[in-house]
Design a protein around this motif. Structure first.
Motif, PDB file in Angstrom:
ATOM      1  N   ASP A  24       0.810  -1.216   0.000  1.00  0.00           N
ATOM      2  CA  ASP A  24       0.000   0.000   0.000  1.00  0.00           C
ATOM      3  C   ASP A  24       0.841   1.261   0.000  1.00  0.00           C
ATOM      4  O   ASP A  24       0.301   2.361  -0.137  1.00  0.00           O
ATOM      5  CB  ASP A  24      -0.921   0.021   1.226  1.00  0.00           C
ATOM      6  N   GLY A  25       2.159   1.138   0.177  1.00  0.00           N
ATOM      7  CA  GLY A  25       3.032   2.293   0.187  1.00  0.00           C
ATOM      8  C   GLY A  25       3.108   2.942   1.553  1.00  0.00           C
ATOM      9  O   GLY A  25       2.532   2.464   2.531  1.00  0.00           O
ATOM     10  N   THR A  26       3.824   4.042   1.604  1.00  0.00           N
ATOM     11  CA  THR A  26       4.005   4.769   2.863  1.00  0.00           C
ATOM     12  C   THR A  26       3.518   6.195   2.709  1.00  0.00           C
ATOM     13  O   THR A  26       3.463   6.740   1.599  1.00  0.00           O
ATOM     14  CB  THR A  26       5.490   4.792   3.261  1.00  0.00           C
ATOM     15  N   VAL A  27       3.191   6.812   3.829  1.00  0.00           N
ATOM     16  CA  VAL A  27       2.747   8.200   3.815  1.00  0.00           C
ATOM     17  C   VAL A  27       3.295   8.877   5.075  1.00  0.00           C
ATOM     18  O   VAL A  27       3.250   8.305   6.156  1.00  0.00           O
ATOM     19  CB  VAL A  27       1.209   8.295   3.749  1.00  0.00           C
ATOM     20  N   ARG A  50       9.203   3.369  -8.127  1.00  0.00           N
ATOM     21  CA  ARG A  50       8.656   4.035  -6.944  1.00  0.00           C
ATOM     22  C   ARG A  50       8.151   5.416  -7.337  1.00  0.00           C
ATOM     23  O   ARG A  50       8.892   6.217  -7.933  1.00  0.00           O
ATOM     24  CB  ARG A  50       9.719   4.147  -5.866  1.00  0.00           C
ATOM     25  N   VAL A  51       6.906   5.694  -7.026  1.00  0.00           N
ATOM     26  CA  VAL A  51       6.307   6.969  -7.367  1.00  0.00           C
ATOM     27  C   VAL A  51       6.041   7.745  -6.085  1.00  0.00           C
ATOM     28  O   VAL A  51       5.723   7.161  -5.045  1.00  0.00           O
ATOM     29  CB  VAL A  51       4.994   6.763  -8.170  1.00  0.00           C
ATOM     30  N   ARG A  52       6.189   9.060  -6.153  1.00  0.00           N
ATOM     31  CA  ARG A  52       5.947   9.927  -4.998  1.00  0.00           C
ATOM     32  C   ARG A  52       4.897  10.962  -5.375  1.00  0.00           C
ATOM     33  O   ARG A  52       4.989  11.596  -6.430  1.00  0.00           O
ATOM     34  CB  ARG A  52       7.232  10.629  -4.552  1.00  0.00           C
ATOM     35  N   VAL A  53       3.918  11.149  -4.508  1.00  0.00           N
ATOM     36  CA  VAL A  53       2.886  12.157  -4.710  1.00  0.00           C
ATOM     37  C   VAL A  53       2.784  13.003  -3.449  1.00  0.00           C
ATOM     38  O   VAL A  53       3.195  12.576  -2.363  1.00  0.00           O
ATOM     39  CB  VAL A  53       1.519  11.513  -5.033  1.00  0.00           C
ATOM     40  N   TYR A  54       2.218  14.210  -3.603  1.00  0.00           N
ATOM     41  CA  TYR A  54       2.195  15.156  -2.491  1.00  0.00           C
ATOM     42  C   TYR A  54       0.796  15.749  -2.345  1.00  0.00           C
ATOM     43  O   TYR A  54      -0.003  15.777  -3.290  1.00  0.00           O
ATOM     44  CB  TYR A  54       3.212  16.282  -2.728  1.00  0.00           C
ATOM     45  N   GLY A  55       0.517  16.243  -1.150  1.00  0.00           N
ATOM     46  CA  GLY A  55      -0.765  16.869  -0.876  1.00  0.00           C
ATOM     47  C   GLY A  55      -0.704  17.707   0.376  1.00  0.00           C
ATOM     48  O   GLY A  55       0.173  17.517   1.232  1.00  0.00           O
ATOM     49  N   ARG A  58      -2.749  14.590   4.850  1.00  0.00           N
ATOM     50  CA  ARG A  58      -2.449  13.162   4.726  1.00  0.00           C
ATOM     51  C   ARG A  58      -3.479  12.468   3.828  1.00  0.00           C
ATOM     52  O   ARG A  58      -3.136  11.615   3.006  1.00  0.00           O
ATOM     53  CB  ARG A  58      -2.445  12.527   6.127  1.00  0.00           C
ATOM     54  N   LYS A  59      -4.724  12.863   3.978  1.00  0.00           N
ATOM     55  CA  LYS A  59      -5.787  12.240   3.203  1.00  0.00           C
ATOM     56  C   LYS A  59      -5.622  12.504   1.708  1.00  0.00           C
ATOM     57  O   LYS A  59      -5.817  11.606   0.867  1.00  0.00           O
ATOM     58  CB  LYS A  59      -7.143  12.777   3.682  1.00  0.00           C
ATOM     59  N   ASP A  60      -5.241  13.731   1.348  1.00  0.00           N
ATOM     60  CA  ASP A  60      -5.057  14.073  -0.069  1.00  0.00           C
ATOM     61  C   ASP A  60      -3.909  13.277  -0.683  1.00  0.00           C
ATOM     62  O   ASP A  60      -4.032  12.733  -1.792  1.00  0.00           O
ATOM     63  CB  ASP A  60      -4.796  15.571  -0.226  1.00  0.00           C
ATOM     64  N   THR A  66      -3.268   6.077  -3.775  1.00  0.00           N
ATOM     65  CA  THR A  66      -4.217   4.980  -3.973  1.00  0.00           C
ATOM     66  C   THR A  66      -4.720   4.938  -5.403  1.00  0.00           C
ATOM     67  O   THR A  66      -4.877   3.865  -5.994  1.00  0.00           O
ATOM     68  CB  THR A  66      -5.391   5.131  -2.994  1.00  0.00           C
ATOM     69  N   GLU A  67      -4.950   6.116  -5.992  1.00  0.00           N
ATOM     70  CA  GLU A  67      -5.418   6.176  -7.373  1.00  0.00           C
ATOM     71  C   GLU A  67      -4.367   5.625  -8.333  1.00  0.00           C
ATOM     72  O   GLU A  67      -4.682   4.871  -9.262  1.00  0.00           O
ATOM     73  CB  GLU A  67      -5.767   7.622  -7.738  1.00  0.00           C
ATOM     74  N   LYS A  68      -3.113   5.978  -8.114  1.00  0.00           N
ATOM     75  CA  LYS A  68      -2.052   5.481  -8.991  1.00  0.00           C
ATOM     76  C   LYS A  68      -1.843   3.979  -8.826  1.00  0.00           C
ATOM     77  O   LYS A  68      -1.610   3.259  -9.802  1.00  0.00           O
ATOM     78  CB  LYS A  68      -0.748   6.233  -8.713  1.00  0.00           C
ATOM     79  N   ILE A  69      -1.925   3.476  -7.613  1.00  0.00           N
ATOM     80  CA  ILE A  69      -1.761   2.038  -7.387  1.00  0.00           C
ATOM     81  C   ILE A  69      -2.925   1.272  -8.016  1.00  0.00           C
ATOM     82  O   ILE A  69      -2.745   0.199  -8.604  1.00  0.00           O
ATOM     83  CB  ILE A  69      -1.645   1.749  -5.880  1.00  0.00           C
TER      84      ILE A  69
END
Length: 444
Positions: A24-27, A50-55, A58-60, A66-69
């Motif tokens: 599920d990855g890490t946040v 490995r992909v990294r996203v930002y927001g 935490r929920k964003d 989750t969308e990318k996975i």
């Protein structure tokens, strides 16, 4: 003496953490206050990266990961900023644009990407693409002969007909074929749309294609029929098997695909109306296919002239006779305009019939779409309001109608000004003032 608690509960920091399953990855929260989520997803070529996203929360960040996975689990590869522009454009066409564009538009986008953008910019990294790269590439497209650049004529048969024999780069004599300003603007808009999606997916920070100006190209010229030519066209169409189609095209301004997509259930001949619900076009994947109208505004209900109602009744009787003659070979498709065996008419076949009709009527060659322009031009010259023409043609915005037919409106304005000048006492040289004022079409 106080006895310490031998079973302390979990601390606040520990309880705020949530256990995530494997994969599920890490946040976590960064020092700058933003939240970052990271995980492994499918990449082009079947590998995993490995992909990294930002927001901001935490929920964003977690929702983006989750969308990318989820997309990766469906077999859709993710594109990274370090990938080439060619890889990103392929991903964009196959997984994004295909769901938001009409099939014919997607086909044009694909041809544009494969023929112009990838050969010129495909090796550039998506993250390192600059406005200067795009400007230099567009300047090359503007000045280079496309026959020489793509070897269009090199593979032709030397023994073929003169019009099909090799020329230009194949014989060492350049024809100087350049891309038009409209084509260059279209290519630039396709690249700009693709990069805009990369910005929305946060692969790049800004759309560098927006910083490149291509200029405003002149609109494509069209040649509408004059009133006299329109009468000659209708006279020549009488007796033709598709006379009702040609008359309907000139009197209502329907597009070619809208005419060919009409079904009998769309017509109310007693009420004198037609409902435009679909269009018939040839596509790369499905062949001759029925598609939705060009835009939502194109789906409309129009009034039919009395002459069109009469010609459509006669056409229906002719079609019934053809069905009886065909017998079991009739392929009923309920199309108003069909071949003698009932199959839908190919758009290219209709164009050939139209060109032959123009030649027989001794009229200058024009495009079939110019019948639509003729309708609007003749209506404007008769003083019909612009909003009525917009509804009849099915334009999405009245600004489109006003822009396309600006030259007609300018001519009508000049007539109105001349009429006002005569009323105010202006007289041309040699005018004794005894003649009545000139007639002009009412302008609204």
């Amino acid at each position: 003496m106080t006895t310490p608690d031998t079973n302390p509960g979990p601390s606040t920091s520990t309880s705020s953490r949530r256990v995530r399953a494997n994969g599920d990855g890490t946040v976590y929260q960064r020092k700058d206050g933003r939240w970052e989520a990271a995980g492994y997803v499918l990449a082009p070529g079947g590998t995993r990266k490995r992909v990294r996203v930002y927001g901001p929360t935490r929920k964003d960040a977690l929702a983006k990961l989750t969308e990318k996975i989820a997309a990766s689990n469906r077999g859709i590869p993710a594109v990274f900023a370090q990938d080439s522009l060619a890889a990103y454009l392929t991903y964009w066409l196959e997984n994004v644009a295909v769901h938001h564009l009409r099939e014919t538009t997607h086909t044009r986008y694909t041809a544009c990407v494969q023929q112009y953008i990838i050969p010129g910019l495909g090796k550039k990294k998506l993250a390192k693409l600059t406005a200067k790269d795009i400007r230099t590439w567009l300047n090359e497209l503007r000045t280079v002969c496309q026959c020489c650049a793509h070897g269009i004529d090199a593979g032709r048969n030397p023994n073929a007909q003169p019009s099909r024999r090799p020329r230009c780069c194949a014989i060492g004599k350049c024809c100087g074929k350049r891309l038009s300003p409209l084509t260059l603007a279209y290519i630039h808009s396709v690249l700009k749309s693709a990069l805009e999606h990369a910005v929305r997916e946060e692969e790049i920070s800004r759309n560098v294609a927006r910083n490149v100006r291509t200029g405003t190209p002149r609109p494509r010229r069209f040649n509408p029929l004059t009133t006299d030519e329109a009468r000659r066209f209708l006279a020549a169409a009488r007796g033709h098997r598709l006379a009702a189609l040609f008359e309907l095209a000139l009197r209502t301004g329907l597009r070619k695909g809208e005419l060919l997509g009409l079904r009998w259930e769309d017509l109310d001949l007693d009420g004198g109306t037609a409902s435009i619900r679909r269009t018939l076009q040839r596509t790369a994947s499905r062949g001759l296919a029925t598609l939705p109208t060009k835009t939502i505004s194109s789906e409309r209900r129009i009034a039919l002239p009395a002459s069109c109602v009469a010609s459509l009744r006669g056409h229906r009787e002719r079609q019934a006779r053809e069905e009886d003659q065909a017998g079991p070979g009739w392929q009923g498709s309920s199309h108003v305009f069909a071949r003698p065996d009932g199959h839908p008419i190919e758009p290219a076949t209709l164009t050939r019939h139209f060109n032959l009709l123009l030649r027989d009527a001794h009229l200058r060659p024009i495009r079939f779409h110019d019948l639509r322009h003729s309708t609007a031009t003749l209506l404007l010259e008769q003083g019909v309001e612009l909003v009525v023409i917009k509804e009849l043609l099915g334009h999405a915005h009245i600004g489109v109608t006003a822009t396309v037919y600006a030259h007609v409106r300018l001519r009508l304005q000049r007539q109105a000004i001349d009429l006002l000048g005569h009323a105010l006492g202006d007289r041309a040289e040699g005018d004794d003032g005894d003649d009545p004022p000139p007639c002009a079409a009412p302008v609204r």
